[in-house]
Write a protein that holds these residues in place. Structure first.
Motif, PDB file in Angstrom:
ATOM      1  N   ASP A   7      -8.178   1.551  21.437  1.00 63.32           N
ATOM      2  CA  ASP A   7      -8.421   1.295  20.426  1.00 63.32           C
ATOM      3  C   ASP A   7      -6.499   0.771  19.843  1.00 63.32           C
ATOM      4  O   ASP A   7      -6.578  -0.167  18.554  1.00 63.32           O
ATOM      5  N   ASN A   8      -5.280   2.240  20.021  1.00 62.49           N
ATOM      6  CA  ASN A   8      -4.195   1.936  19.674  1.00 62.49           C
ATOM      7  C   ASN A   8      -3.623   0.451  19.870  1.00 62.49           C
ATOM      8  O   ASN A   8      -2.782   0.123  19.102  1.00 62.49           O
TER       9      ASN A   8
ATOM     10  N   ASP B  11      -4.261  -3.088  18.785  1.00 62.02           N
ATOM     11  CA  ASP B  11      -4.282  -3.256  17.712  1.00 62.02           C
ATOM     12  C   ASP B  11      -2.882  -2.849  17.774  1.00 62.02           C
ATOM     13  O   ASP B  11      -2.825  -1.293  16.881  1.00 62.02           O
TER      14      ASP B  11
ATOM     15  N   SER C  51      -0.674  -4.126  15.049  1.00 66.73           N
ATOM     16  CA  SER C  51      -0.834  -3.457  12.944  1.00 66.73           C
ATOM     17  C   SER C  51      -0.101  -2.283  13.140  1.00 66.73           C
ATOM     18  O   SER C  51       0.861  -2.139  11.737  1.00 66.73           O
ATOM     19  N   HIS C  52      -0.992  -1.306  13.790  1.00 69.81           N
ATOM     20  CA  HIS C  52      -0.626   0.195  13.028  1.00 69.81           C
ATOM     21  C   HIS C  52       1.433   0.288  13.653  1.00 69.81           C
ATOM     22  O   HIS C  52       2.045   1.512  12.968  1.00 69.81           O
TER      23      HIS C  52
ATOM     24  N   TYR D  94       3.009   1.001   9.843  1.00 71.02           N
ATOM     25  CA  TYR D  94       3.129   2.789   9.997  1.00 71.02           C
ATOM     26  C   TYR D  94       3.411   3.786  10.634  1.00 71.02           C
ATOM     27  O   TYR D  94       3.346   4.665  10.456  1.00 71.02           O
ATOM     28  N   VAL D  95       3.218   3.385  11.750  1.00 80.01           N
ATOM     29  CA  VAL D  95       3.290   4.805  12.913  1.00 80.01           C
ATOM     30  C   VAL D  95       4.776   4.947  13.221  1.00 80.01           C
ATOM     31  O   VAL D  95       5.339   5.072  13.475  1.00 80.01           O
TER      32      VAL D  95
ATOM     33  N   MET E 158       0.762  -6.799   9.360  1.00 78.55           N
ATOM     34  CA  MET E 158      -0.827  -7.178   8.834  1.00 78.55           C
ATOM     35  C   MET E 158      -1.426  -8.028   8.880  1.00 78.55           C
ATOM     36  O   MET E 158      -2.095  -8.731   8.594  1.00 78.55           O
ATOM     37  N   GLU E 159      -0.304  -9.134   8.030  1.00 77.64           N
ATOM     38  CA  GLU E 159      -0.720  -9.904   7.452  1.00 77.64           C
ATOM     39  C   GLU E 159       0.084 -11.546   9.251  1.00 77.64           C
ATOM     40  O   GLU E 159      -0.508 -12.758   8.567  1.00 77.64           O
TER      41      GLU E 159
ATOM     42  N   VAL F  62      -0.621  10.497  16.584  1.00 75.27           N
ATOM     43  CA  VAL F  62      -1.924  10.526  16.094  1.00 75.27           C
ATOM     44  C   VAL F  62      -3.075  10.067  16.576  1.00 75.27           C
ATOM     45  O   VAL F  62      -4.025  10.320  15.143  1.00 75.27           O
ATOM     46  N   ILE F  63      -3.154   9.816  17.635  1.00 77.11           N
ATOM     47  CA  ILE F  63      -4.080  10.066  18.336  1.00 77.11           C
ATOM     48  C   ILE F  63      -5.047  10.759  18.420  1.00 77.11           C
ATOM     49  O   ILE F  63      -6.039  11.369  18.229  1.00 77.11           O
TER      50      ILE F  63
ATOM     51  N   HIS G 180     -10.033  -5.766   9.275  1.00 83.28           N
ATOM     52  CA  HIS G 180      -9.601  -7.217  10.435  1.00 83.28           C
ATOM     53  C   HIS G 180      -9.131  -6.662  11.133  1.00 83.28           C
ATOM     54  O   HIS G 180      -8.961  -7.921  12.143  1.00 83.28           O
ATOM     55  N   VAL G 181      -8.884  -5.965  11.652  1.00 86.97           N
ATOM     56  CA  VAL G 181      -7.439  -5.530  12.608  1.00 86.97           C
ATOM     57  C   VAL G 181      -8.240  -5.219  13.934  1.00 86.97           C
ATOM     58  O   VAL G 181      -7.684  -5.096  15.026  1.00 86.97           O
ATOM     59  N   ASP G 182      -9.244  -4.773  13.779  1.00 87.82           N
ATOM     60  CA  ASP G 182     -10.296  -3.957  15.174  1.00 87.82           C
ATOM     61  C   ASP G 182     -11.063  -5.439  15.825  1.00 87.82           C
ATOM     62  O   ASP G 182     -11.229  -4.825  16.499  1.00 87.82           O
TER      63      ASP G 182
END
Lengths: 359, 359, 359
Positions: free
Chosen positions: C170-171, C174, C176-177, C180-181, C194-195, C318-319, C338-340
């Motif tokens: 999953d990580n 995507d 897009s994290h 943030y991470v 994100m966009e 995080v995970i 949306h990112v999933d």
């Protein structure tokens, strides 16, 4: 299989064999010098026990739980020959009777904790775990003359094992592992260990394994401790008893004395190995090692003890790894080889005593 | 009993009593000064909660789980008055509503996390855990004037306990253990504690225990903090509430003032003790200690806080050892002694509230 | 619910989804350079395996359990092309056959341990876990030209995860994290991530996610590694395979080259991500990162590897926190955003292979 079981399978799968313990036996509870000015808490055969020495020097053992609010009595203090709880100060005597409740005159008759039979002999503290048929000891605890004869210098220690007790028996009953596990200390050449002539005898609950290794190279510990002239005639005499083993090893200069002579000279190491189950899956290992230095007594003794401790550290690593692997794989057949004869005979004795517990 | 059960018996035997918790109560969730520029994650009454302070200084509490991929929100950051998840940046307000999904215009109505009722009062953050009958608070959280009156200097801390909350109640309701557990700080002579006259009263869900110890020797903490002339008249007033205790202790010079005068002088220690279950078997202990130094204000306060922390460290050791032992031995009868009256009354109140949860 | 279940509920509640694993796949067992002069013990898909390199440089894998007394063979030594147990010296060849029992002439036919199919290709060691229908590999292990082409400098490492393998998928699916991470390394501006326009395609068991971020600010790792002139056109191309992912990221100076040109220049990072389940709830993460420095080759490579390791450290935190929280809360619905899309498609492939295991 439920989801929950699947998750746990790897972490806590049951060990392949679940030992219970022979009862109606004296087990080692402590080395005498462990009991001085503080109580000692120790779980023995699944029972939490507090051991202490009374004002007159006797050893005593109680259930390790104050009857008031369940604090371990082992976190209390010795006081006036008894044991005082560290929370509200209840005082218990060696029989487990509460003999003082601070601030309260009347002591309820229920204020007491169970006691265990303990005896100190030859600096070893023995505890009786009897079946319901034999709550009182049916014999004296074993003597261990090596500690008392004055012929040897000795010292020892207590090791904790995350492994069931019988894996320690297996290890001690088969010293052929010295050539692979203990190369740095008492090992020496692997093939000499493996090819040594071995005799195995048993009588009652005792098994005796004798191995002779003539014309060997002295291993590091031996060379450090004794002025051998060259190759040596080496012996290992292992005596298995249900609660402990006595292992007499040593060597003389090659071709100088018979290894059958009980009064033979040379370099001696006499090991006492008390193996007491803590729980079904963990153990206490009480060991002492005695030796007979010719010169430099203290120095040689210190060296032998240091090397022995190193050796037993190595065994602990192997045995705990073995047990973890047994848990990972679950019950599975094992292949026997030539060196397993003594260990297997000891296992048969334990099995038969387990079946007969209290009969 | 299966093999697997036998193996696990020693490690995870269930504790003797499995507490659930009185609901429809305000419990302490945090000390006010814990909530500043970072969220705080804390399990309370088995519920993982994230606590934070919004931009306008209010306290807020949400379920500690992002509704997107279950990351703890407590590992996120405060942002614009809300709480932003540290994985994909979802932003939640104090009510638990998702107010931003980065890169996505529409926010699904299901994008929200449960909120909890919290209120800060007198620098204590309280959280309401209501039954299904009372999900909304039915009263204001308790006041604690000691923090706000300006008469005292105080500080405090949060301790984590590997023991269920009622064992902490027991400990605080019976200060006779001071003579055995806290000799180094607030203890003093054991027999004086044990023989002190004690009165126990209760009204509703409150229990009050008062003990007077006239003509005592000042214990170390007291001597260090206050210029007593010689022996002291010492008091302990313990007030049990379901979610916390208030313990007022102190002393005046012997025979100078009545211990019944609520305006009496001398040396005071006013303890606040919030005891909040974390899980069935673990607890949070939120404490503050307030004192009234005559001179050297900061120095005396620092000394009192340091000694209090030491004292509570000692309690933690005893209580956790007690709980471990209760787990080892399983459910067993306990013997009551004279000092248990107050604690037993508190247990009855908890038991009756547990039975009545939500009724 | 029994008392015992209540006690354990918090600590060992089952995870919300219990993955089993697609079989009939080559999984990564090791990075080639891990296997040198010592055996490596590693649990893979719930099977304890010992990996080693034989005298002729081939890789071999056996069940990590001596058939004599169950010691892990991974605590033994490489000897004469085989693997020798560290307890009593039994010697096994690469096929698992015991070829020597020290001190014993006859080797019982049962003295053997199971072997696994392993192959090294492009410095990755692959292991085949087949269903009962396909115990033998049905194909060659994947090629990974990046390691062999000579166009890149690379290095890598093995991380252990206390989390099930699909959370790592999953990580990685995507990115897009990053905003943030991974702000400190490869992140950059969160809203640009994100966009970013994202395309998701799949074919057979492969999913491909492509994201372009034109006109971005170079993140710290990029600036440190490559002399960009100003803003950059950045790409992320993620290729999911059942047992591993290939992630090609990089950037060119803004508006200088098409991101659709496979031969485009600029700064490249080519990541290999082998995700191999250790158990149902833990994983191994084998990664390498390859880059194409223009100048200061060793220095830039070292910098990229250091930054990559930092980045993956952040993901691990995080995970693992995510998984612990999933265990705390139990199975609960999650909200998709949306990112999933890519990650969900990968999960469908795994689910369909699990259902079809061995069919």
């Amino acid at each position: 299989m439920s989801a929950s079981n699947q998750t746990l399978a790897y972490e806590v799968s049951p060990p392949p064999a679940l030992p219970t313990f022979p009862l109606d036996q004296w087990y080692v509870a402590a080395l005498g010098w462990e009991l001085n000015d503080k109580p000692v808490g120790r779980t023995l055969l699944n029972k939490p026990v507090v051991l202490f020495r009374t004002a007159d020097g006797q050893v005593a053992a109680l259930e390790d739980r104050c009857c008031h609010r369940a604090l371990p009595l082992s976190s209390g203090t010795l006081d006036g020959g008894g044991l005082r709880c560290g929370y509200h100060g209840l005082l218990f005597n060696a029989a487990g009777k509460c003999i003082e409740i601070p601030g309260q005159e009347k002591i309820p008759s229920k204020a007491k904790v169970p006691m265990y039979h303990v005896q100190e002999r030859d600096q070893i503290v023995w505890i009786w775990f009897g079946s319901s048929a034999h709550p009182e000891p049916t014999c004296e605890p074993p003597a261990y003359d090596v500690h008392s004869s004055g012929k040897y210098l000795f010292d020892g220690d207590v090791y904790h094992y995350d492994a069931p007790y019988q894996l320690i028996h297996d290890n001690l009953m088969d010293l052929s592992h010295l050539g692979y596990v203990h190369l740095r200390t008492i090992g020496g050449n692997a093939s000499i260990h493996m090819e040594a002539k071995m005799t195995v005898e048993s009588e009652g609950d005792v098994v005796k394994v004798v191995r002779h290794m003539p014309n060997s190279t002295p291993p590091p510990t031996y060379s450090a401790a004794y002025p051998f002239k060259g190759t040596i005639d080496r012996w290992q005499e292992i005596e298995f008893h249900v609660s402990h083993l006595r292992i007499w090893t040593g060597a003389v200069d090659a071709n100088t004395e018979s290894l059958d002579d009980p009064e033979r000279g040379g370099f001696h190491m006499r090991g006492f190995h008390g193996v007491t189950p803590e729980t079904d899956t963990t153990s206490h290992y009480f060991w002492t090692m005695a030796t007979n230095p010719e010169t430099n007594h203290d120095e040689v003794k210190a060296k032998v003890i240091e090397q022995t401790a190193l050796t037993f550290d190595e065994d602990k690593v192997v045995i705990e790894a073995q047990y973890q692997n047994m848990c990972r794989f679950g019950e599975r057949p094992m292949i026997d080889i030539h060196v397993d004869v003594g260990a297997n005979r000891a296992r048969k004795i334990i099995e038969s005593l387990r079946q007969a517990n209290g009969a």
